[in-house]
Scaffold this motif. Sequence first.
Motif: not given
Length: 436
Positions: A75-80, A157-164, A187-190
């Motif tokens: 997720a950090c190395s690929m385009p969003l 404070w880890a808010m990956v699901e909110v960010y999605l 897709f990596a974030l999912v």
Amino acid sequence: MAFSSLVEDAPSDTTTEPHPLICRHCGLLQRVPAMTPPAVVLCARCGVTLRRVQHDSLGRCLAMTLTALLCFAIACSMPLMRVSTSGISLGADLFSGPERLTQQGIWELALVVIFTTVGAPFLKLLGTAYVLIGLRLPRPPRHLPRVFGLVERLRAWAMVEVYLLGVFVAYVKLVDMVHIDVGYAVFALVGLMIAMVAADATLDRQAVWEEMERRGITQHPPAPTPAGTAMQAGRQRTFLACETCEKVAVAEGAGPHECRRCGSLLHDRKPRGIARCWALLIAAAVLYIPANVYPVLTVVQMGSGMPSTILGGVEELVAAKMYPLAAIVFIASIMVPMLKLLGLAILLVMTQFSRDERLVDRVRLYRIIAVIGRWSMIDIFMESILVALVQFGAIVTIEPGVGAVAFAGVVILTIFAAEAFDPRVMWDAASAGRSQ
């Protein structure tokens, strides 16, 4: 001694010894029985889950955590996302939004976004993997309790699901404005979100602390486990529960006391919890006004600016007939902050007036408040994505507004306020009110 447990019949692969536990929500001292997984132990007074015991909890959590780290790296190395219009093409990744916010001079918002979407999730995953791998070594590192204590504090404070969800809202807002290509990072974030949820669901945190104790990784020599008549003294608060690892210790002499297992300072109740919660709540209420009055972003199109407030964004979604999405944004960005402000105020007032009505319902209200506050960050995450992607010069540009800084302040302050409030004082005040 009181406990309530729900135990399903299953083959036994691990067994935990009986040990005392103080409920974090009502303060009742009770003994958790020996259990065979899967098992769930509930508080006898307020019904809160005290512990879940599962098969191979540490091994399954380690597998999910390593999977999450792999997804995080992708997720950090690929385009969003990549957007294009009028022959101009722009792309964004996880770091583009904070970078653009910094360039616009709103570094405070950039810091919040980068910490909650990258910093906290990475540290949480790395710390969890470090602890679980360390416990498999012949000689585990002595600082594992400190590391796992930090991991516990980072959970909120880890808010990956909110960010999605913020990514999804941004996509819906942009789909009629520009051409959008979704990148592999989404897709990596999912995958990251699913792996993190699975890791949290499978991890028995008490099993981690017990394994550390079994391996001799403690800050101080272990003390005898309170038992027998000592359990009857719980109502006189002769025992202290660690806020980090939940270890119950005997309060001997004057403080301060230190947890023998993780080294944290022990307190009978959170120090100055009522006063700190009121201060944070009042500050959040003050910021709530500019957060809703001032624009959170401005769409500059053909030289003309169109400021948009939080409520204005909801109205735009309604005008576009995106009713489900409008409902989500309205609930998360307007109703949830209001619920937290009003809910905490009700809990504080009823506690200070020593009211004893509906204590269990008030515990449920507190738990809801503690969980839902993070979802208000949807608007902030959406804005960071829009600001990074929509920069097409005179054609159309999106700029952040001062309202977004105030709104982020409301979310952060209400999270701290919920953490400062100690629900056990509700039961203390009710008990004191009955005795008068």
